[in-house]
Design a protein around this motif. Structure first.
Motif, PDB file in Angstrom:
ATOM      1  N   SER A   1       0.809  -1.222   0.000  1.00  0.00           N
ATOM      2  CA  SER A   1       0.000   0.000   0.000  1.00  0.00           C
ATOM      3  C   SER A   1       0.838   1.267   0.000  1.00  0.00           C
ATOM      4  O   SER A   1       0.322   2.351  -0.304  1.00  0.00           O
ATOM      5  CB  SER A   1      -0.917   0.012   1.234  1.00  0.00           C
ATOM      6  N   ALA A   2       2.115   1.167   0.343  1.00  0.00           N
ATOM      7  CA  ALA A   2       2.963   2.352   0.421  1.00  0.00           C
ATOM      8  C   ALA A   2       3.202   2.933  -0.966  1.00  0.00           C
ATOM      9  O   ALA A   2       3.116   2.237  -1.983  1.00  0.00           O
ATOM     10  CB  ALA A   2       4.291   1.996   1.078  1.00  0.00           C
ATOM     11  N   VAL A   3       3.518   4.224  -0.990  1.00  0.00           N
ATOM     12  CA  VAL A   3       3.814   4.897  -2.259  1.00  0.00           C
ATOM     13  C   VAL A   3       5.195   4.463  -2.718  1.00  0.00           C
ATOM     14  O   VAL A   3       6.189   4.686  -2.029  1.00  0.00           O
ATOM     15  CB  VAL A   3       3.768   6.423  -2.089  1.00  0.00           C
ATOM     16  N   PRO A   4       5.288   3.816  -3.899  1.00  0.00           N
ATOM     17  CA  PRO A   4       6.602   3.359  -4.368  1.00  0.00           C
ATOM     18  C   PRO A   4       7.445   4.526  -4.875  1.00  0.00           C
ATOM     19  O   PRO A   4       6.946   5.638  -5.077  1.00  0.00           O
ATOM     20  CB  PRO A   4       6.251   2.398  -5.509  1.00  0.00           C
ATOM     21  N   GLY A   5       8.713   4.236  -5.093  1.00  0.00           N
ATOM     22  CA  GLY A   5       9.598   5.286  -5.588  1.00  0.00           C
ATOM     23  C   GLY A   5       9.215   5.755  -6.966  1.00  0.00           C
ATOM     24  O   GLY A   5       9.366   6.928  -7.308  1.00  0.00           O
ATOM     25  N   ALA A   6       8.721   4.848  -7.791  1.00  0.00           N
ATOM     26  CA  ALA A   6       8.269   5.198  -9.137  1.00  0.00           C
ATOM     27  C   ALA A   6       6.946   4.492  -9.384  1.00  0.00           C
ATOM     28  O   ALA A   6       6.807   3.304  -9.135  1.00  0.00           O
ATOM     29  CB  ALA A   6       9.301   4.766 -10.179  1.00  0.00           C
ATOM     30  N   GLY A   7       5.970   5.245  -9.846  1.00  0.00           N
ATOM     31  CA  GLY A   7       4.683   4.642 -10.127  1.00  0.00           C
ATOM     32  C   GLY A   7       3.646   5.046  -9.098  1.00  0.00           C
ATOM     33  O   GLY A   7       3.925   5.747  -8.123  1.00  0.00           O
ATOM     34  N   PRO A   8       2.417   4.571  -9.280  1.00  0.00           N
ATOM     35  CA  PRO A   8       1.302   4.976  -8.431  1.00  0.00           C
ATOM     36  C   PRO A   8       1.250   4.200  -7.124  1.00  0.00           C
ATOM     37  O   PRO A   8       1.836   3.125  -6.994  1.00  0.00           O
ATOM     38  CB  PRO A   8       0.095   4.648  -9.302  1.00  0.00           C
ATOM     39  N   ALA A   9       0.545   4.747  -6.173  1.00  0.00           N
ATOM     40  CA  ALA A   9       0.271   4.046  -4.922  1.00  0.00           C
ATOM     41  C   ALA A   9      -0.940   3.147  -5.103  1.00  0.00           C
ATOM     42  O   ALA A   9      -1.710   3.288  -6.062  1.00  0.00           O
ATOM     43  CB  ALA A   9       0.042   5.045  -3.801  1.00  0.00           C
ATOM     44  N   TRP A  10      -1.108   2.231  -4.180  1.00  0.00           N
ATOM     45  CA  TRP A  10      -2.242   1.304  -4.224  1.00  0.00           C
ATOM     46  C   TRP A  10      -3.559   2.061  -4.251  1.00  0.00           C
ATOM     47  O   TRP A  10      -4.480   1.718  -5.001  1.00  0.00           O
ATOM     48  CB  TRP A  10      -2.158   0.367  -3.038  1.00  0.00           C
ATOM     49  N   SER A  11      -3.675   3.124  -3.495  1.00  0.00           N
ATOM     50  CA  SER A  11      -4.927   3.881  -3.433  1.00  0.00           C
ATOM     51  C   SER A  11      -5.260   4.562  -4.746  1.00  0.00           C
ATOM     52  O   SER A  11      -6.407   4.941  -4.980  1.00  0.00           O
ATOM     53  CB  SER A  11      -4.842   4.931  -2.316  1.00  0.00           C
ATOM     54  N   ASP A  12      -4.267   4.720  -5.633  1.00  0.00           N
ATOM     55  CA  ASP A  12      -4.515   5.371  -6.922  1.00  0.00           C
ATOM     56  C   ASP A  12      -5.065   4.414  -7.972  1.00  0.00           C
ATOM     57  O   ASP A  12      -5.659   4.851  -8.965  1.00  0.00           O
ATOM     58  CB  ASP A  12      -3.224   5.992  -7.457  1.00  0.00           C
ATOM     59  N   VAL A  13      -4.836   3.140  -7.810  1.00  0.00           N
ATOM     60  CA  VAL A  13      -5.232   2.179  -8.840  1.00  0.00           C
ATOM     61  C   VAL A  13      -6.235   1.152  -8.351  1.00  0.00           C
ATOM     62  O   VAL A  13      -6.746   0.362  -9.148  1.00  0.00           O
ATOM     63  CB  VAL A  13      -3.994   1.439  -9.387  1.00  0.00           C
ATOM     64  N   CYS A  14      -6.535   1.144  -7.065  1.00  0.00           N
ATOM     65  CA  CYS A  14      -7.376   0.074  -6.532  1.00  0.00           C
ATOM     66  C   CYS A  14      -8.817   0.226  -6.993  1.00  0.00           C
ATOM     67  O   CYS A  14      -9.314   1.327  -7.219  1.00  0.00           O
ATOM     68  CB  CYS A  14      -7.319   0.059  -5.001  1.00  0.00           C
ATOM     69  N   ALA A  15      -9.489  -0.895  -7.133  1.00  0.00           N
ATOM     70  CA  ALA A  15     -10.928  -0.902  -7.336  1.00  0.00           C
ATOM     71  C   ALA A  15     -11.590  -0.645  -5.988  1.00  0.00           C
ATOM     72  O   ALA A  15     -11.148  -1.164  -4.958  1.00  0.00           O
ATOM     73  CB  ALA A  15     -11.366  -2.244  -7.895  1.00  0.00           C
ATOM     74  N   ARG A  16     -12.628   0.149  -5.987  1.00  0.00           N
ATOM     75  CA  ARG A  16     -13.281   0.529  -4.721  1.00  0.00           C
ATOM     76  C   ARG A  16     -14.699  -0.008  -4.701  1.00  0.00           C
ATOM     77  O   ARG A  16     -15.423   0.039  -5.697  1.00  0.00           O
ATOM     78  CB  ARG A  16     -13.273   2.039  -4.544  1.00  0.00           C
ATOM     79  N   LEU A  17     -15.099  -0.486  -3.532  1.00  0.00           N
ATOM     80  CA  LEU A  17     -16.437  -1.009  -3.331  1.00  0.00           C
ATOM     81  C   LEU A  17     -17.138  -0.191  -2.251  1.00  0.00           C
ATOM     82  O   LEU A  17     -16.501   0.244  -1.274  1.00  0.00           O
ATOM     83  CB  LEU A  17     -16.398  -2.474  -2.888  1.00  0.00           C
TER      84      LEU A  17
END
Length: 995
Positions: A126-142
């Motif tokens: 879930s942490a923000v990686p050094g390069a690329g999106p965080a989990w919260s940016d790409v996750c499907a939400r219910l």
């Protein structure tokens, strides 16, 4: 009359009609090969440059090279129900989510320390990686149906956080209280349709529409991450203070997810579960995790195909981030520390395609190693051990010629739009084996030229050698070509593509060996006869004499003096026949037990992380069945509600299905329970259907089915549902034991779905399951295998009969091929293989190689003179070394594949191990014995200078030549190659005599 004129033995047979027709054909063939060899020898550089130019021209086609790894495009007939439905789904019902999965294993995953390790991995993902999106940016939400105060509190009666409780709304309190009462009661009962919630509170029914929609819009939408950590809301402080008793209490009492409010089925999250006498969970060996990543199916711009699943991944907006997140996910899981005995197995959406791609070229080292060993072997067999007569450079040319054939095959097929699949990477090894086999035959015919011919001009000698070798390699090349041509008619795309590549490659090898290799051989022979050094051709050995040891052909002497007498003796024949019958009996039983089964996951290397993940699924979650859906489109559902009810009823009655999840069943109870109507009868007013469906879609029970229905518009709370364009019902097959159960189950599901008479303009009601991809392949693969083998054998029989022109020899050759195929099939069973696309391809290859081994022997037998036993012995002496070298060189080229982790290479090794061992046994052991027993009598056409001399004359001439060679240590002098008068006259005489 002809026998009297020639003074022949009256026991000799006169040529019959078949022989006369074939003699004219083969006579013309031999004349053409003589002229061809003569011309190549006179103009070697022209042929070398021409072949290179043709190769470069064909290589341009590689610009259109297309690599295909999508299972649905490789292994399934493209006119099958699965492909049609899958293509429809991709166009009309694209998937919204990609799942990243993981399984954590330990001695007991319910220990607090293991739960805490799960949390650490969750936090790293879930942490923000050094390069690329965080989990919260790409996750499907219910949407979450769980109110904040519904959190499961611990035994110490912890007070909830006041900030999570609304003090301004009595409705919130009523909703929360109703939910608590409902869940306490539902925790103790789990009926097929959980209806108890309707007794207490359903906001879609009990609240005004505006207030209900306000609640819906205000719902929290957490990221969709399914795991045991839901039970503690991923709360670090709470998980850090867990005790084992608290973990077991939560696991055994959880009925709903504290995060989403949906029912929480613990059995789907735990594997290797141990229960006590009361049925409560006390330990588990594995826990399942899933991260759902959203995708934009309507995204435009460039699309990259995930070659493993065939799902489009768009390089635009969030989808580019999806791929970056998957890289981050794989990085985190691959580096997860093994603390507290914890092991992680994982799979990302891109994993199958990524690993499949790398696997295609990952075993290149085996190809390179096989080529190196093959080169060393060729060097030992082609040349002689002295400074002049070793053929190092010719060996390199021989191997390089296969590389040219590969370029021609790949280039032409790519230019024609034929795709390259994961099985095609065995083609270089296949072509290497066939090319080296042809090369050995050419060199063997050169070595066995009579001593009287060895002092002729070089073009005549090359023409004479190619005259004999050309027909032999033509027989084998054409039969191989026909076998693969038949295979190209299959409905299996990967097998069809492979056979096209192989057929083109075989003809390319044939063309190159007869031109390029012969041209280089001519130049190399000129060097030898000029006594130039084998490694430094510009240096001439003026006083060179070959050592005696290098002039002896030990291999041929072994076949002539040791092997042939032993095999063709009476005890030898008896042993050969007994061993053959014993092997045939055992392997016939093994062939009868050979089953068909195909699984695309076999194409994953066994040591890959994805393969280990699937093995852990099979080990810890063995009861997970195969999920499927029934798609419905082109229907006016308000007029087809009785059919919807009947479809659900039939699916639940099917023995192979253990679970059905139908939005209609839930909708039916919602309508009937709340007295909105009586389903499945029609509504009094058809227009009531869409308003009530829209209300149901935002109810606690109906929210999960929003993804089950595709609307022609936007679904909005408080408004009627838009018209339905498509919907689906999901089901789960029980675990079944192989294709014998799976294929009938699939057929029954298709039949029962088609038996429900839905009405509509263009109704589509079709089941689809990912497992059906393999099952539909299993349904046709066995038929395709035996069909291809049968047609190939018929065509091979015709080709061999035409070129060998003797029915008896042709039947004996085909007998050896059939016995070899039976033995290989039995070996496949004993070695754990099944009938799948890869083994089907390999068996088609086996037909060609089996024919090669036997056809060379059968053709040479017909050219020998004497009684049957003498002709069989001379056959082993003259062609035996070449056949053995061809087979053994093929064997050593792929023997290193035994250590491969690729299903393609391992299957290729196992099948071809059987092909070479059994093929050489039947070609060099069984066939000579049969020929010595029931072979045809020799024919006696008129004598000409081109006719093969008898075995006795050959031996005398060879001994005379060896004596001259040993006496003066010289080679025949280089002769003026401008003398061409011999070829046409003698060839015409030969044709006339054969006719």
């Amino acid at each position: 009359m002809a026998l009297e004129k020639t003074g022949a033995n009256p026991e000799m047979k006169s040529p019959g009609l078949l022989r006369r027709v074939s003699s004219r054909f083969i006579g013309g063939f031999e004349y053409l090969f003589y002229q061809h060899g003569y011309t190549v020898c006179r103009h070697p550089y022209l042929y070398i440059v021409s072949v290179l130019a043709i190769t470069v021209a064909c290589g341009i086609g590689l610009l259109n090279f297309h690599q295909e790894n999508r299972p649905f495009k490789l292994w399934i007939p493209q006119d099958s129900d699965f492909v049609k439905t899958y293509d429809w789904m991709q166009d009309n019902y694209p998937r919204e989510f990609r799942f990243e999965n993981a399984i954590v294993t330990a001695e007991n995953v319910l220990e607090p320390a293991v739960i805490q390790e799960m949390l650490r991995v969750h936090q790293r993902v879930s942490a923000v990686p050094g390069a690329g999106p965080a989990w919260s940016d790409v996750c499907a939400r219910l949407p979450s149906l769980a109110a904040p105060e519904d959190e499961v509190y611990e035994a110490e009666d912890e007070v909830p956080d006041p900030s999570l409780v609304s003090e301004d709304s009595q409705t919130d309190s009523a909703v929360a209280e109703a939910r608590r009462r409902r869940r306490r009661r539902q925790a103790s009962q789990r009926p097929e349709f959980d209806v108890s919630g309707y007794d207490d509170f359903d906001p879609s029914v009990s609240l005004p529409t505006s207030l209900h929609c306000m609640l819906v819009e205000g719902m929290e939408r957490p990221c969709w991450e399914a795991s045991l950590l839901e039970l503690w809301r991923f709360n670090e402080r709470r998980i850090a203070n867990l005790t084992r008793e608290q973990v077991l209490t939560a696991v055994n009492t959880a009925a709903y997810s504290p995060v989403f409010g949906y029912r929480f089925n613990v059995s789907r999250y735990l594997g290797g579960v141990q229960r006590n006498s009361t049925g409560h969970v006390v330990s588990a060996g594995a826990a399942f995790f899933a991260w759902a990543v959203r995708r934009d199916p309507d995204a435009e711009n460039v699309i990259v195909s995930d070659t493993g699943t065939g799902e489009p991944v768009c390089l635009f907006q969030v989808d580019e981030n999806t791929l970056l997140f998957e890289n981050h996910f794989l990085s985190v899981l691959s580096s997860a520390p093994s603390l507290h005995g914890v092991t992680w197995y994982y799979s990302a959406g891109k994993s199958f395609g990524e690993i499949s791609n790398s696997t295609i070229f990952g075993d290149v080292k085996y190809l390179v190693l096989g080529y190196v060993v093959m080169f060393i072997y060729i060097q030992l067999m082609l040349g002689r051990c002295n400074m002049v007569e070793h053929r190092t450079y010719l060996s390199i040319i021989g191997v390089a010629s296969v590389g040219l054939a590969v370029v021609i095959s790949f280039g032409l097929c790519s230019a024609l739009g034929v795709f390259f699949g994961p099985v095609h990477n065995i083609l270089p090894l296949l072509l290497l084996g066939l090319g080296v086999d042809d090369m050995f035959v050419v060199l063997q015919c050169w070595e066995t030229l009579p001593a009287a011919d060895r002092h002729r001009p070089l073009p005549e000698r090359v023409g004479r050698a190619l005259q004999h070798a050309g027909v032999s390699i033509t027989v084998t090349s054409l039969t191989d070509f026909v076998a693969f041509g038949i295979g190209a008619s299959t409905v299996l795309p990967s097998l069809q593509s492979f056979c096209i590549y192989a057929a083109v490659g075989i003809m390319a090898v044939y063309f190159i060996q007869a031109t390029w290799f012969v041209a280089w051989f001519t130049l190399d022979q000129r060097r030898i006869e000029a006594r130039r050094d084998g490694l430094v051709p510009c240096y001439t050995h003026r006083n060179w004499a070959p050592n005696t040891c290098s002039q002896r052909n030990y291999f041929q002497n072994f076949f002539s003096r040791v092997y042939a007498p032993a095999v063709l003796s009476v005890p030898g024949k008896v042993i050969v026949l007994v061993v053959t019958c014993a092997l045939l009996a055992v392997n016939s039983w093994g062939l009868s037990e050979l089953r068909q089964e195909f699984n695309p996951l076999w194409f994953l290397p066994t040591d890959s992380y994805l393969s280990m993940y699937h093995r852990s699924v099979e080990r810890f979650f063995p009861n997970e069945g195969h999920e499927g859906v029934v798609f419905l489109s082109g229907l006016h559902l308000a007029d087809n509600l009785p059919q919807m009810a009947l479809l659900s009823q039939k699916l639940r009655a099917e023995p192979s299905i253990e679970h059905v999840d139908s939005w209609y069943d839930e909708f039916q109870f919602y309508i009937n329970y709340n007295e909105y109507g009586e389903l499945p009868e029609r509504f009094a007013d058809g227009y009531e259907f869409l308003p009530l469906l829209g209300q149901f879609m935002f109810s606690p029970r109906g929210g999960k089915y929003q993804s089950f229905i595709q609307f022609n518009g936007t679904l909005t709370c408080g408004e009627p549902a838009p018209p339905i364009t498509a919907s689906m019902i999901t089901f789960t097959h029980r675990l079944m034991d192989g294709p014998r159960q799976q294929i009938p189950a699939m057929v029954r599901v298709k039949e029962l779905v088609n038996s429900v008479n839905f009405t509509g303009e263009a109704p589509l009601v079709q089941p689809l399951a990912e497992a059906y991809a393999s099952w539909e392949t299993d349904q046709v693969i066995e038929y395709e295998l035996y069909r291809n083998m049968g047609l190939a054998m018929v065509c091979v029989f015709v080709m061999v009969l035409l070129l060998i022109a003797n029915l008896t020899v042709c039947l004996l050759v085909l007998t050896c091929v059939l016995v070899t195929l039976v033995d290989v099939g039995g070996l496949m069973h004993f070695w754990g293989l099944t009938i799948d696309t890869v083994s089907c391809i390999d068996v088609v290859l086996a037909i060609g190689l089996c024919v090669d081994y036997a056809a060379h022997v059968g053709h040479t037998f017909l050219t020998e003179r004497g009684d049957r036993r003498q002709r069989a012995a001379d056959t082993l002496r003259d062609i035996g070394p070449a056949v053995f070298n061809g087979g053994f060189s093929t064997f050593i080229a792929f023997v290193f594949l035994a250590t491969s982790t690729s299903h393609v290479f391992v299957t290729f090794f196992k099948v071809f191990f059987g092909v070479t061992v059994y093929g050489l046994f039947h070609g060099l052991v069984l066939l000579p014995v049969l020929l010595s027993l029931v072979g045809p009598e020799p024919y006696l056409p008129a004598r000409t200078d081109m006719e093969l001399v008898s075995g006795e004359e050959k031996r005398a001439a060879r001994q005379e030549g060896d004596a001259v060679r040993e006496e003066d240590g010289t080679r025949p002098a280089q002769t003026d190659i401008s003398d061409v008068k011999y070829a046409p006259a003698v060839a015409d005489a030969h044709i006339t005599a054969m006719a």
